[in-house]
Design a protein around this motif. Sequence first.
Motif, PDB file in Angstrom:
ATOM      1  N   ASP A  14       0.824  -1.209   0.000  1.00 45.43           N
ATOM      2  CA  ASP A  14       0.000   0.000   0.000  1.00 45.43           C
ATOM      3  C   ASP A  14       0.863   1.266   0.000  1.00 45.43           C
ATOM      4  O   ASP A  14       0.360   2.369  -0.184  1.00 45.43           O
ATOM      5  CB  ASP A  14      -0.947   0.006   1.199  1.00 45.43           C
ATOM      6  N   ILE A  15       2.188   1.085   0.168  1.00 47.65           N
ATOM      7  CA  ILE A  15       3.105   2.223   0.218  1.00 47.65           C
ATOM      8  C   ILE A  15       3.942   2.315  -1.057  1.00 47.65           C
ATOM      9  O   ILE A  15       4.128   3.402  -1.604  1.00 47.65           O
ATOM     10  CB  ILE A  15       4.040   2.112   1.445  1.00 47.65           C
ATOM     11  N   GLN A  20       9.494  -0.100  -7.109  1.00 46.15           N
ATOM     12  CA  GLN A  20       9.947   0.916  -6.161  1.00 46.15           C
ATOM     13  C   GLN A  20      10.683   0.270  -4.990  1.00 46.15           C
ATOM     14  O   GLN A  20      11.722   0.775  -4.543  1.00 46.15           O
ATOM     15  CB  GLN A  20       8.771   1.744  -5.658  1.00 46.15           C
ATOM     16  N   LEU A  21      10.176  -0.862  -4.517  1.00 46.93           N
ATOM     17  CA  LEU A  21      10.846  -1.576  -3.432  1.00 46.93           C
ATOM     18  C   LEU A  21      12.224  -2.064  -3.879  1.00 46.93           C
ATOM     19  O   LEU A  21      13.189  -1.991  -3.127  1.00 46.93           O
ATOM     20  CB  LEU A  21       9.990  -2.730  -2.934  1.00 46.93           C
ATOM     21  N   LYS A  55       8.584   9.335  -7.863  1.00 48.23           N
ATOM     22  CA  LYS A  55       7.498   8.913  -6.965  1.00 48.23           C
ATOM     23  C   LYS A  55       8.038   8.627  -5.573  1.00 48.23           C
ATOM     24  O   LYS A  55       7.401   8.955  -4.564  1.00 48.23           O
ATOM     25  CB  LYS A  55       6.782   7.686  -7.539  1.00 48.23           C
ATOM     26  N   LEU A  56       9.228   8.031  -5.502  1.00 47.44           N
ATOM     27  CA  LEU A  56       9.832   7.746  -4.201  1.00 47.44           C
ATOM     28  C   LEU A  56      10.271   9.028  -3.493  1.00 47.44           C
ATOM     29  O   LEU A  56      10.174   9.124  -2.270  1.00 47.44           O
ATOM     30  CB  LEU A  56      11.020   6.786  -4.370  1.00 47.44           C
ATOM     31  N   LEU A  85      11.540   1.592   6.046  1.00 50.98           N
ATOM     32  CA  LEU A  85      10.670   0.730   5.259  1.00 50.98           C
ATOM     33  C   LEU A  85      11.430  -0.514   4.796  1.00 50.98           C
ATOM     34  O   LEU A  85      10.929  -1.633   4.900  1.00 50.98           O
ATOM     35  CB  LEU A  85      10.100   1.477   4.059  1.00 50.98           C
ATOM     36  N   VAL A  86      12.654  -0.328   4.313  1.00 57.02           N
ATOM     37  CA  VAL A  86      13.464  -1.476   3.880  1.00 57.02           C
ATOM     38  C   VAL A  86      13.731  -2.392   5.066  1.00 57.02           C
ATOM     39  O   VAL A  86      13.593  -3.618   4.960  1.00 57.02           O
ATOM     40  CB  VAL A  86      14.791  -1.018   3.228  1.00 57.02           C
ATOM     41  N   GLU A  87      14.091  -1.835   6.192  1.00 56.51           N
ATOM     42  CA  GLU A  87      14.356  -2.648   7.384  1.00 56.51           C
ATOM     43  C   GLU A  87      13.114  -3.433   7.804  1.00 56.51           C
ATOM     44  O   GLU A  87      13.214  -4.582   8.230  1.00 56.51           O
ATOM     45  CB  GLU A  87      14.845  -1.772   8.538  1.00 56.51           C
TER      46      GLU A  87
END
Length: 143
Positions: A14-15, A20-21, A55-56, A85-87
């Motif tokens: 949802d983020i 993007q991830l 976007k990021l 977020l990555v963590e």
Amino acid sequence: MMRVAARSVSEVEDIVTSPQLRVLVLIATHGPQTLGNVATELGVHASNATRTCEKLVRAGLIHRTEDPTDRRFVRVALTSTGAQLVERVIGHRRSALAEVLAEMDPDERSVAVASFRAFARAAGDLPDADGRFTLILPGTAGV
């Protein structure tokens, strides 16, 4: 493996999108990147990488800076929110993998750990010096 990975990604879908991830994880593992590096990693045209990174930036997950050695290039780096977020994703994935491996017979687990290490080496992934992306299991040196 796919189910474990998919569950960790679904936690943040949802983020961010999957591409993007991938950008966020690229930056987390290899440090600030040029947009050209991002495009190469994603296997897309530079304009697509630029849009993804924009976007990021708007989401507050990365920021842009001029390359200190060549002002023609823009570098993108994680913000503290992006790093968190990555963590979160990596932590979820680490926990899910540990749960699965804990259910395995110790001999099977040893084979799986050796296989993960061989897979990472073949993929060109080196052990993470600070341990952020290392899975530590009882009785192992980490995956």
